[in-house]
Design an enzyme around this catalytic site. Sequence first.
Site, PDB file in Angstrom:
ATOM      1  N   CYS A   7     -12.114   3.937   0.608  1.00 19.69           N
ATOM      2  CA  CYS A   7     -13.344   3.748   1.385  1.00 19.69           C
ATOM      3  C   CYS A   7     -13.183   4.219   2.830  1.00 19.69           C
ATOM      4  O   CYS A   7     -13.932   5.067   3.307  1.00 19.69           O
ATOM      5  CB  CYS A   7     -13.748   2.275   1.329  1.00 19.69           C
ATOM      6  SG  CYS A   7     -15.209   1.914   2.277  1.00 19.69           S
TER       7      CYS A   7
ATOM      8  N   ASP B 279      -0.321   4.423   0.396  1.00 23.75           N
ATOM      9  CA  ASP B 279      -0.847   5.594   1.112  1.00 23.75           C
ATOM     10  C   ASP B 279      -1.372   5.211   2.497  1.00 23.75           C
ATOM     11  O   ASP B 279      -0.680   5.393   3.490  1.00 23.75           O
ATOM     12  CB  ASP B 279      -1.932   6.238   0.227  1.00 23.75           C
ATOM     13  CG  ASP B 279      -2.624   7.399   0.882  1.00 23.75           C
ATOM     14  OD1 ASP B 279      -2.056   7.960   1.834  1.00 23.75           O
ATOM     15  OD2 ASP B 279      -3.749   7.751   0.463  1.00 23.75           O
ATOM     16  N   ALA B 280      -2.589   4.673   2.578  1.00 26.21           N
ATOM     17  CA  ALA B 280      -3.177   4.412   3.901  1.00 26.21           C
ATOM     18  C   ALA B 280      -3.999   3.130   3.873  1.00 26.21           C
ATOM     19  O   ALA B 280      -4.745   2.885   2.912  1.00 26.21           O
ATOM     20  CB  ALA B 280      -4.071   5.576   4.296  1.00 26.21           C
TER      21      ALA B 280
ATOM     22  N   GLU C  23       0.859  -1.195   0.000  1.00 26.30           N
ATOM     23  CA  GLU C  23       0.000   0.000   0.000  1.00 26.30           C
ATOM     24  C   GLU C  23       0.885   1.231   0.000  1.00 26.30           C
ATOM     25  O   GLU C  23       1.832   1.333   0.768  1.00 26.30           O
ATOM     26  CB  GLU C  23      -0.922  -0.019   1.225  1.00 26.30           C
ATOM     27  CG  GLU C  23      -1.684   1.265   1.477  1.00 26.30           C
ATOM     28  CD  GLU C  23      -2.545   1.735   0.302  1.00 26.30           C
ATOM     29  OE1 GLU C  23      -3.353   0.952  -0.211  1.00 26.30           O
ATOM     30  OE2 GLU C  23      -2.366   2.910  -0.127  1.00 26.30           O
TER      31      GLU C  23
ATOM     32  N   GLY D  15      -6.908   0.645   4.308  1.00 27.73           N
ATOM     33  CA  GLY D  15      -8.343   0.916   4.219  1.00 27.73           C
ATOM     34  C   GLY D  15      -8.722   1.600   2.913  1.00 27.73           C
ATOM     35  O   GLY D  15      -9.892   1.675   2.560  1.00 27.73           O
ATOM     36  N   GLY D  16      -7.711   2.141   2.193  1.00 21.09           N
ATOM     37  CA  GLY D  16      -7.960   2.691   0.854  1.00 21.09           C
ATOM     38  C   GLY D  16      -8.882   3.898   0.856  1.00 21.09           C
ATOM     39  O   GLY D  16      -9.041   4.598   1.864  1.00 21.09           O
TER      40      GLY D  16
ATOM     41  N   TYR E 275     -24.319  10.234  -6.842  1.00 18.28           N
ATOM     42  CA  TYR E 275     -24.493   9.963  -5.419  1.00 18.28           C
ATOM     43  C   TYR E 275     -23.499  10.696  -4.534  1.00 18.28           C
ATOM     44  O   TYR E 275     -23.863  11.201  -3.459  1.00 18.28           O
ATOM     45  CB  TYR E 275     -24.558   8.455  -5.140  1.00 18.28           C
ATOM     46  CG  TYR E 275     -23.241   7.752  -4.869  1.00 18.28           C
ATOM     47  CD1 TYR E 275     -22.738   7.670  -3.573  1.00 18.28           C
ATOM     48  CD2 TYR E 275     -22.518   7.164  -5.888  1.00 18.28           C
ATOM     49  CE1 TYR E 275     -21.536   7.025  -3.322  1.00 18.28           C
ATOM     50  CE2 TYR E 275     -21.334   6.511  -5.649  1.00 18.28           C
ATOM     51  CZ  TYR E 275     -20.843   6.447  -4.359  1.00 18.28           C
ATOM     52  OH  TYR E 275     -19.662   5.809  -4.100  1.00 18.28           O
TER      53      TYR E 275
ATOM     54  N   HIS F  47     -42.849  -5.517  15.698  1.00 18.66           N
ATOM     55  CA  HIS F  47     -43.650  -4.303  15.606  1.00 18.66           C
ATOM     56  C   HIS F  47     -43.293  -3.383  16.760  1.00 18.66           C
ATOM     57  O   HIS F  47     -43.090  -3.860  17.876  1.00 18.66           O
ATOM     58  CB  HIS F  47     -45.145  -4.647  15.683  1.00 18.66           C
ATOM     59  CG  HIS F  47     -46.013  -3.429  15.634  1.00 18.66           C
ATOM     60  ND1 HIS F  47     -46.188  -2.700  14.471  1.00 18.66           N
ATOM     61  CD2 HIS F  47     -46.735  -2.802  16.608  1.00 18.66           C
ATOM     62  CE1 HIS F  47     -46.992  -1.677  14.735  1.00 18.66           C
ATOM     63  NE2 HIS F  47     -47.335  -1.723  16.021  1.00 18.66           N
TER      64      HIS F  47
HETATM   65  C1  LIG Z   1     -16.834  10.180  -1.191  1.00 17.35           C
HETATM   66  C2  LIG Z   1     -17.025   8.705  -1.463  1.00 17.35           C
HETATM   67  C3  LIG Z   1     -18.027   8.019  -0.833  1.00 17.35           C
HETATM   68  C4  LIG Z   1     -18.195   6.664  -1.064  1.00 17.35           C
HETATM   69  N1  LIG Z   1     -19.208   6.018  -0.409  1.00 17.35           N
HETATM   70  C5  LIG Z   1     -19.388   4.711  -0.623  1.00 17.35           C
HETATM   71  C6  LIG Z   1     -20.391   3.998   0.089  1.00 17.35           C
HETATM   72  O1  LIG Z   1     -21.118   4.562   0.904  1.00 17.35           O
HETATM   73  N2  LIG Z   1     -20.528   2.672  -0.141  1.00 17.35           N
HETATM   74  C7  LIG Z   1     -19.732   2.013  -1.046  1.00 17.35           C
HETATM   75  O2  LIG Z   1     -19.905   0.808  -1.225  1.00 17.35           O
HETATM   76  N3  LIG Z   1     -18.772   2.657  -1.734  1.00 17.35           N
HETATM   77  C8  LIG Z   1     -18.575   3.984  -1.533  1.00 17.35           C
HETATM   78  N4  LIG Z   1     -17.572   4.635  -2.199  1.00 17.35           N
HETATM   79  C9  LIG Z   1     -16.783   3.879  -3.197  1.00 17.35           C
HETATM   80  C10 LIG Z   1     -15.713   3.040  -2.489  1.00 17.35           C
HETATM   81  O3  LIG Z   1     -14.870   3.907  -1.767  1.00 17.35           O
HETATM   82  C11 LIG Z   1     -14.913   2.261  -3.516  1.00 17.35           C
HETATM   83  O4  LIG Z   1     -15.773   1.506  -4.338  1.00 17.35           O
HETATM   84  C12 LIG Z   1     -13.956   1.310  -2.808  1.00 17.35           C
HETATM   85  O5  LIG Z   1     -13.062   2.037  -1.998  1.00 17.35           O
HETATM   86  C13 LIG Z   1     -13.172   0.484  -3.837  1.00 17.35           C
HETATM   87  O6  LIG Z   1     -12.287  -0.345  -3.161  1.00 17.35           O
HETATM   88  P1  LIG Z   1     -10.922  -0.814  -3.837  1.00 17.35           P
HETATM   89  O7  LIG Z   1     -10.298  -1.744  -2.846  1.00 17.35           O
HETATM   90  O8  LIG Z   1     -11.169  -1.266  -5.209  1.00 17.35           O
HETATM   91  O9  LIG Z   1     -10.029   0.511  -3.978  1.00 17.35           O
HETATM   92  P2  LIG Z   1      -9.607   1.690  -3.012  1.00 17.35           P
HETATM   93  O10 LIG Z   1     -10.424   1.756  -1.788  1.00 17.35           O
HETATM   94  O11 LIG Z   1      -9.555   2.900  -3.882  1.00 17.35           O
HETATM   95  O12 LIG Z   1      -8.146   1.287  -2.565  1.00 17.35           O
HETATM   96  C14 LIG Z   1      -7.087   1.209  -3.472  1.00 17.35           C
HETATM   97  C15 LIG Z   1      -5.795   1.363  -2.713  1.00 17.35           C
HETATM   98  O13 LIG Z   1      -4.721   1.073  -3.595  1.00 17.35           O
HETATM   99  C16 LIG Z   1      -3.631   1.926  -3.317  1.00 17.35           C
HETATM  100  N5  LIG Z   1      -2.781   1.966  -4.509  1.00 17.35           N
HETATM  101  C17 LIG Z   1      -3.088   2.433  -5.733  1.00 17.35           C
HETATM  102  N6  LIG Z   1      -2.067   2.247  -6.587  1.00 17.35           N
HETATM  103  C18 LIG Z   1      -1.089   1.617  -5.881  1.00 17.35           C
HETATM  104  C19 LIG Z   1       0.199   1.136  -6.208  1.00 17.35           C
HETATM  105  N7  LIG Z   1       0.678   1.238  -7.450  1.00 17.35           N
HETATM  106  N8  LIG Z   1       0.923   0.567  -5.230  1.00 17.35           N
HETATM  107  C20 LIG Z   1       0.447   0.444  -3.962  1.00 17.35           C
HETATM  108  N9  LIG Z   1      -0.774   0.878  -3.600  1.00 17.35           N
HETATM  109  C21 LIG Z   1      -1.541   1.443  -4.551  1.00 17.35           C
HETATM  110  C22 LIG Z   1      -4.327   3.257  -3.005  1.00 17.35           C
HETATM  111  O14 LIG Z   1      -3.471   4.108  -2.238  1.00 17.35           O
HETATM  112  C23 LIG Z   1      -5.532   2.784  -2.215  1.00 17.35           C
HETATM  113  O15 LIG Z   1      -5.281   2.755  -0.840  1.00 17.35           O
HETATM  114  C24 LIG Z   1     -17.347   5.983  -1.965  1.00 17.35           C
HETATM  115  C25 LIG Z   1     -16.309   6.677  -2.609  1.00 17.35           C
HETATM  116  C26 LIG Z   1     -16.143   8.015  -2.360  1.00 17.35           C
HETATM  117  C27 LIG Z   1     -15.016   8.742  -3.044  1.00 17.35           C
END
Ligand SMILES: Cc1cc2nc3c(=O)[nH]c(=O)nc-3n(C[C@H](O)[C@H](O)[C@H](O)COP(=O)(O)OP(=O)(O)OC[C@H]3O[C@@H](n4cnc5c(N)ncnc54)[C@H](O)[C@@H]3O)c2cc1C
Length: 474
Positions: free
Chosen positions: A47, A41-42, A39, A44-45, A189, A450
Amino acid sequence: MVVGDISTGTDVAVVGAGPGGYVAAIRAGQLGLDVTLVEKDAYGGTCLNYGCIPSKAMITASDVAHEAGNAEEMGVYADPEVDVAEMVDWKDGVVDQLTGGVEKLCKANGVNLVEGRAEFAGNDKLRVVHGGDGQGSETIEYEHCIVATGSRAIEVPGFEFDSEHVLDSRDALAMDDLPESMVVVGAGYIGMELSTVLAKLGVDVTVVEMLDSVLPTYPDDLAKPVKDRAEELGIDFHFGLAADSWEEADDGIVVTAEDEDGETTEFDTDKVLVAVGRQPVLDTLNLEEIGLEPNDDGRLETDHEARTDVDNVFAIGDVAPGPMLAHKASKEGQVAAEVIAGEPAALDYMAVPAAVFTDPEIATVGLSEEEAEEQGYEPAVGKFPFSASGRALTTGDPEGFVRVVADEESGFILGAQIVGPEASELIAELGLAVEMGATLEDVASTIHTHPTLSEATMEAAEHALGHAIHTLNR
Ligand SMILES: Cc1cc2nc3c(=O)[nH]c(=O)nc-3n(C[C@H](O)[C@H](O)[C@H](O)COP(=O)(O)OP(=O)(O)OC[C@H]3O[C@@H](n4cnc5c(N)ncnc54)[C@H](O)[C@@H]3O)c2cc1C
């Protein structure tokens, strides 16, 4: 080799620790595989750090403030004072608790954590750069790789994010000092959730949307209550306008938007939040190295096991096809880990729920009536309004309805749509119904507590069967 390179080997390398990647890593660890999670950055990504969790924390906090100040009908008089910096601190505390939990869970499941940016460096090899200058990198040789690099906000040309005047959702959720006014570009949304938070905290919000409605991917009867409530909160909507440019003015900025005839409208505001959608992050991975190319949609095509065209590389979450949702990412992560471990697992998208945490909330699962018809079903539809629900009336929020769509002949529940209080929670029962092949009779004959909002689900099923008790049957 870069100076300082070290080399390690692993069964499964997971790139990205969002809800896709960290869940995949934990599941692979549970199944006895040697797992390395990278990872940059952080934990939990998006989300946990910048998306689902911070936005829901701010939605709840702004709801508390708004409801406390608007409860005269219930005999409650209050004039709440909002300290936004403290609110943001509280939100950050929630985020920290969860991200710390992810790190602990990963370690407890034997996952090796590596901090840095990963890219492909040949077949079966990742290079991870720890710092910005290429020093201190390491090479990870893998048997299998799971790409879970998520997505980033799409920029509108002319509106490059600068965290000062032009914000993305991440910037907007980190503001500890609110502007007096905000133009929000996009009524999807994310735009609608954040507009509602801002309006409830007293910001003067203008929404500019290119299409002609809020939440354009949802049916009108679900989106309308959200638009009506937003207008009650003072949100000013402008449809059929595309954001074109902005410039600094003496006092704030001026945003210019254009309609399809080229006619322009100017908006004086303090800041602009651009929320027009998200795009997968694949451009920094050096995919050419392993012969993978994103499709026209910018995603990696996958099969029913989350496997890409390269046999030992899997793609999950926002970089894979389908809705960009955290729970979809997590499910794909579990399946990918199980497939790699040789377990019988496959993706099945029959019942992916989706929720919009606006006021009121919207939630859907499975098929709509139109989709059911398109797929050749003769749908039986049942609907129950929250205005007829005792519990909804006692919450002071009786707007909306539950709609259940079933196959007329067999009674199997095919889908549901809810707009109203706690829609995001209520949809779970109907998701289970779709997933397990429950019938209208199953839901209608399940005794519900209820007075609860979930009784509306039972009544909607009864309505589809023609014998609802608390609403008129057709
Ligand atoms: C404001 C907002 C509200 C949202 N609300 C909801 C909600 O209520 N419900 C819902 O289901 N979804 C919601 N989402 C969408 C949800 O956040 C994403 O669908 C979800 O985070 C996708 O998960 P993921 O694991 O694919 O990627 P991400 O959560 O984006 O994680 C990807 C990770 O990969 C890391 N990364 C990227 N490239 C590299 C690399 N080359 N090397 C190492 N690390 C890397 C990034 O730093 C990041 O931490 C929301 C999104 C936003 C922006």
